[in-house]
Design an enzyme around this catalytic site. Structure first.
Site, PDB file in Angstrom:
ATOM      1  N   ASP A  78       0.855  -1.178   0.000  1.00  0.00           N
ATOM      2  CA  ASP A  78       0.000   0.000   0.000  1.00  0.00           C
ATOM      3  C   ASP A  78       0.895   1.233   0.000  1.00  0.00           C
ATOM      4  OD1 ASP A  78      -2.886   1.066   0.604  1.00  0.00           O
ATOM      5  OD2 ASP A  78      -1.539   2.174   1.919  1.00  0.00           O
ATOM      6  N   GLU A 137      -1.597  -1.283  -5.988  1.00  0.00           N
ATOM      7  CA  GLU A 137      -2.867  -0.756  -6.415  1.00  0.00           C
ATOM      8  C   GLU A 137      -2.685  -0.010  -7.732  1.00  0.00           C
ATOM      9  OE1 GLU A 137      -6.164   0.821  -3.315  1.00  0.00           O
ATOM     10  OE2 GLU A 137      -4.108   1.477  -3.159  1.00  0.00           O
ATOM     11  N   ASP A 191      -3.943   1.282   6.372  1.00  0.00           N
ATOM     12  CA  ASP A 191      -3.039   0.987   5.256  1.00  0.00           C
ATOM     13  C   ASP A 191      -2.619  -0.481   5.246  1.00  0.00           C
ATOM     14  OD1 ASP A 191      -3.227   3.667   4.681  1.00  0.00           O
ATOM     15  OD2 ASP A 191      -1.367   4.197   5.714  1.00  0.00           O
TER      16      ASP A 191
END
Ligand SMILES: [Zn+2]
Length: 294
Positions: free
Chosen positions: A70, A154, A236
């Site tokens: 993340d 991501e 996170d």
């Protein structure tokens, strides 16, 4: 013409492997580009290196399997292993100096010599910040590509929008784009695999314990609390674990009969897409400043 004094020479990666290769002809220097940004000089070299298939030792050194990453602004990254990677050490100091310099600039008289001096100082600090960030990103991506089999990050935008709006979203977006770019070629060099989660996959809003989805997660919530299974986790970290799980689920299904591009969706799972050119361990890359680590 006054020549610039050469101060410190700094490189991103260890250079021994490259200089050895240049010395005995296993690498070829194609060219060099000199540039100057805010009073600092940079030389970048284009080098052609025969890149061997990542061999046994690299594989053995790789202790981590799949890792979800993340990317943030406050911290550089949080791994699904629970590890937090901080921003480069000197970044906070530079940001502080930037604020001071900006105030001094604002107080100076328009058109004055003092104002020009302050403007130059601000440009210098900006250049420094950019390089500190980039240095941190390079260290992060090299480590990830070398030590894990599969790296899951991501897609752009989503994380930036969900997180801290106040801290320039542009910064986090360009940071993420850079991380992706670096991971794409470094995973190819080191024989690991990069997977980019679907951009609409709600990694922050999903419970990594049971899959429950929080319809609204306020930006200020640093913790993820699940009313369904009772999980309480750093926001996170929860997102990073979701990214890891996303791929763990889909690759375990496809591992046995793996056609290169075939991917089976786990039921109800959002697809993770494989970056072109990063998927195989037996791929031969074309240019690496380091060559294989063997
Ligand atoms: Zn839950």
């Amino acid at each position: 013409m006054k020549l610039p004094r050469i101060g410190r020479v700094k490189v991103h990666d260890p250079m021994d492997t490259l200089t050895d290769r240049l010395a005995d002809g296993r690498a070829r220097l194609l060219g060099a580009t000199v540039s100057r940004t805010a009073c600092r000089w940079f030389v970048s070299f284009t080098v052609e290196v025969e890149l061997a298939v990542p061999a046994g030792p690299t594989r053995r050194q790789r202790t981590g399997g799949t890792v979800g990453v993340d990317l943030g602004v406050k911290h550089l990254a949080v791994f699904s292993t629970g590890e937090t990677v901080e921003n480069p050490k000197h970044l906070a100091g530079s940001l502080r100096r930037l604020r001071t310099a900006s105030r001094a600039y604002a107080r100076s008289k328009p058109g004055s010599a003092g104002r020009r001096k302050h403007a130059a100082r601000i440009a210098r600090i900006h250049g420094r910040i950019a390089h500190q960030r980039r240095d941190g990103l390079h260290k992060l991506t090299t480590r990830l590509a070398q030590s894990h089999e599969v790296v899951v990050v991501e897609d752009l935008h989503v994380a930036g929008m969900v997180r801290n709006r106040r801290l320039a979203r542009a910064v986090s977006d360009t940071g993420m784009a850079e991380v992706r770019r670096q991971l794409a070629y470094k995973t190819a060099w080191y024989g690991s695999t990069l997977i980019i989660a679907d951009r609409w996959y709600p990694s922050s809003k999903t419970c990594s314990g049971c899959g429950w989805r929080n319809p609204s997660l306020p930006l200020s919530d640093r913790m993820f609390t699940c009313p369904s299974c009772g999980l309480v986790a750093d926001r996170d970290l929860n997102a990073a674990v979701n990214l890891r799980n996303l791929v763990a689920a889909s690759t375990s299904e496809t591992r046995n009969a793996r056609g290169a591009d075939r991917k089976t969706r786990a039921s109800g799972q959002v697809a993770a897409k494989r970056e072109p050119g990063t998927a195989t361990a037996d791929q031969t890359g074309s240019a690496s400043p380091q060559g294989e680590a063997a």
